[in-house]
Write a protein that holds these residues in place. Structure first.
Motif, PDB file in Angstrom:
ATOM      1  N   GLY A 165      13.218  22.396   7.716  1.00  0.00           N
ATOM      2  CA  GLY A 165      12.162  23.024   8.492  1.00  0.00           C
ATOM      3  C   GLY A 165      12.657  24.291   9.165  1.00  0.00           C
ATOM      4  O   GLY A 165      13.799  24.364   9.627  1.00  0.00           O
ATOM      5  N   GLU A 201       3.306  24.971   8.297  1.00  0.00           N
ATOM      6  CA  GLU A 201       4.550  25.197   9.030  1.00  0.00           C
ATOM      7  C   GLU A 201       5.553  25.977   8.186  1.00  0.00           C
ATOM      8  O   GLU A 201       6.359  26.740   8.722  1.00  0.00           O
ATOM      9  CB  GLU A 201       5.134  23.862   9.493  1.00  0.00           C
ATOM     10  N   ALA A 202       5.503  25.797   6.849  1.00  0.00           N
ATOM     11  CA  ALA A 202       6.371  26.590   5.977  1.00  0.00           C
ATOM     12  C   ALA A 202       5.999  28.070   6.063  1.00  0.00           C
ATOM     13  O   ALA A 202       6.833  28.950   5.830  1.00  0.00           O
ATOM     14  CB  ALA A 202       6.265  26.096   4.547  1.00  0.00           C
ATOM     15  N   ASP A 257      13.978  13.210  11.723  1.00  0.00           N
ATOM     16  CA  ASP A 257      14.439  13.859  10.497  1.00  0.00           C
ATOM     17  C   ASP A 257      15.958  13.871  10.508  1.00  0.00           C
ATOM     18  O   ASP A 257      16.582  14.336  11.478  1.00  0.00           O
ATOM     19  CB  ASP A 257      13.904  15.287  10.395  1.00  0.00           C
ATOM     20  N   ALA A 273       2.664  20.474   6.341  1.00  0.00           N
ATOM     21  CA  ALA A 273       3.846  20.906   5.596  1.00  0.00           C
ATOM     22  C   ALA A 273       3.724  22.360   5.152  1.00  0.00           C
ATOM     23  O   ALA A 273       4.649  23.171   5.345  1.00  0.00           O
ATOM     24  CB  ALA A 273       4.067  19.994   4.392  1.00  0.00           C
TER      25      ALA A 273
END
Length: 535
Positions: free
Chosen positions: A261, A73-74, A326, A70
């Motif tokens: 995302g 990737e952010a 998602d 998380a």
């Protein structure tokens, strides 16, 4: 005068959102250890969403442990996992950082760093110490007890004299941008009418939005299809998409994750769509899509894979793999050809963090209310309807092709009486089954796993609940062919009389019934199938 800008700036000041330089740069990572929202992380001021089972925490060594995928990737980094070595790698164009589970050693481009804590696995999620990761990637890591975000309370108003059934949801995080910027309250424009217009027929209050020091009310004009916002006795018009957005917040108040995302945001943006926030994440196993037999999820994925192919994605080679879906709320409405359906959801299918499928789906009620990211329908993409498309993939049903239409109807009633779900489903049109995959489904789900079956009188069903179990008894069946002026060799209608008793009466009452049953010749491999029962 730019009212949009003035209002947006006023709301930001009202909410007392921090705008210090600590949140300005994309390389600033901030750990917020707060009273209201616990421990969370922002990157460049953007909240890093983590599922409830993978929240950041402070370990016994005083270090902030974060879920590696998380946070990485952010930051725009690539993450890899080595099962044999139990190690995780985080890479960009310059750095290659590695951690080994239960080891206090970190590597960066081959150089070793001793840490005062270790990477670990908690509840199936891989955690790494944030400060060591951030500094290895050249980012500044800060700590604060202050909240980056303030709560916004949205209350849905039920305008009914018979009961007071108001309900509220509290939101925070990146979702504030939707309230403040274009498409939200930032889209407010002064209304050229008067406050008395709110009393006109067809205008009703739908929502109250409570900020720290005031409340904004949102109204909807059912006649004109317009949305209004009342702010301190001043009336404004507001984006109608914002009213739909407020409604979506109540789909599942415990699952909405106000983040998007970066990769999927860009993918949808390139195709003209805005992902407002994530509604839910669903885990599933991807079925094979080469043969279609007993009705199940393969029909859903076969259909939507064609939509994904329109933007160069293909899920078919991942059969048998564990995937995540998602589900995002989309600000724009469905293309005009789907009217009156307007609400749109963005579906992103991932396998091991890689996007393998993406499409637009309205969700509840009709599974075929879906299109590609280019806005094209299944029929536009494939050049045929789904029933015809499926014919070449259908497995042969040797027993079914022998039955005439009346025998198929009678077999269905026998299956209801025997509570034989598999037998009942084999009598139903697969295309109609597909359409009803999302009937009465919460928009936080991908599809219903409880199979739709006519006459079971089960309006709503939980996952894997058998609708057929609502049948108590069926008997005295009489089937009569109808004479139809527009007779079709591949379709027929029958009048059906029968007695039926349910455990629970829902949309129908137990007793003697008279209905019209429509059947179609589905294919040479599967024979006649039931489409519907109706009056």
């Amino acid at each position: 005068m730019n009212y949009n800008r003035i209002f947006a700036e006023a709301v930001v000041l009202m909410m007392s959102v921090q705008t210090a330089s600590a949140y300005d740069g994309p390389q600033i990572i901030t750990v917020h250890n707060t009273e209201n929202h616990g421990v969370y992380v922002t990157v460049g001021g953007t909240h890093v969403y983590c599922e409830e089972t993978e929240l950041p925490f402070i370990d016994e060594n005083g270090r902030t442990q974060v879920p590696v995928r998380a946070v990485s990737e952010a930051m725009g980094k690539k993450v890899s996992w080595n099962e044999t070595e139990k190690s995780v790698g985080i890479k960009d164009s310059v750095n290659d950082v590695g951690f080994v589970i239960d080891s206090a050693v970190m590597t960066k481009n081959g150089a070793v760093t001793e840490m005062d804590t270790a990477a670990r696995i908690v509840d199936g999620h891989t955690y790494i110490p944030l400060r060591f990761l951030g500094e290895a990637l050249g980012s500044e890591v800060e700590y604060t007890t202050e909240d980056r975000f303030s709560d916004i309370v949205v209350t849905r108003i039920f305008d009914n004299e018979d009961f007071d059934n108001r309900e509220s949801v509290t939101v925070w995080g990146n979702i504030q941008d939707i309230f403040h910027e274009s498409g939200g309250l930032g889209s407010m424009k002064p209304y050229d009418g008067s406050l008395s217009d709110l009393d006109l027929s067809g205008v009703t209050q739908l929502y109250e939005i409570s900020f720290s020091d005031k409340t904004v009310s949102v109204y909807w004009d059912y006649v004109e299809g317009e949305a209004y916002a009342l702010d301190e006795n001043k009336l404004y018009t507001v984006d109608t998409g914002f009213a739909r957005f407020l409604s979506s917040l109540f789909e599942d108040k415990n699952k909405a994750a106000y983040s998007v995302g970066n990769e999927e945001k860009q993918l949808f943006k390139e195709n003209g769509w805005t992902l407002d926030y994530k509604m839910n994440t669903v885990r599933d196993t991807l079925p094979q899509m080469t043969e279609l037999g007993t009705f199940d999820s393969k029909y859903y994925y076969t259909y939507n894979n064609e939509l994904s192919k329109d933007v160069g994605l293909d899920m078919s080679s991942y059969a048998g793999s564990e995937i995540t879906a998602d589900i995002y709320y989309i600000h724009e409405s469905m293309p005009p050809e789907f009217y009156p359906t307007e609400k749109a959801r963005g579906i992103v299918i991932k396998c091991n963090g890689e996007i393998i499928g993406a499409y637009i789906s309205s969700g509840r009620h009709r599974a075929d209310a879906a299109c590609s990211l280019k806005g094209r329908s299944f029929e536009e993409i494939t050049g045929t309807d789904y029933g015809t498309y499926c014919e070449k993939l259908l497995l042969e049903e040797a027993d079914a092709v022998k039955d005439n239409p009346e025998e198929v109807i009678r077999k269905y009633f026998d299956a209801l009486a025997e509570k034989n779900e598999e037998k009942a489903v084999s009598c139903l049109s697969k295309q109609e089954q597909f359409v009803f995959m999302t009937t009465n489904m919460p928009d936080t789900k991908l599809y219903n796993t409880s199979v739709w079956m006519p006459l079971t009188n089960k309006t709503f069903a939980d996952d894997n609940e058998r609708r057929i179990d609502n049948i108590k008894s069926v008997g005295n069946i009489k089937i009569t062919a109808r004479e139809d002026e527009d007779k079709n060799d591949n379709a027929a209608e029958f009048e059906v009389e029968f007695d039926i008793e349910y455990k629970n009466d829902e949309s129908m009452s137990s007793g003697s019934q008279w209905m019209i049953c429509k059947v179609v010749y589905e294919s040479d491999k599967t024979g006649w199938k039931i489409v519907s029962f109706g009056y």
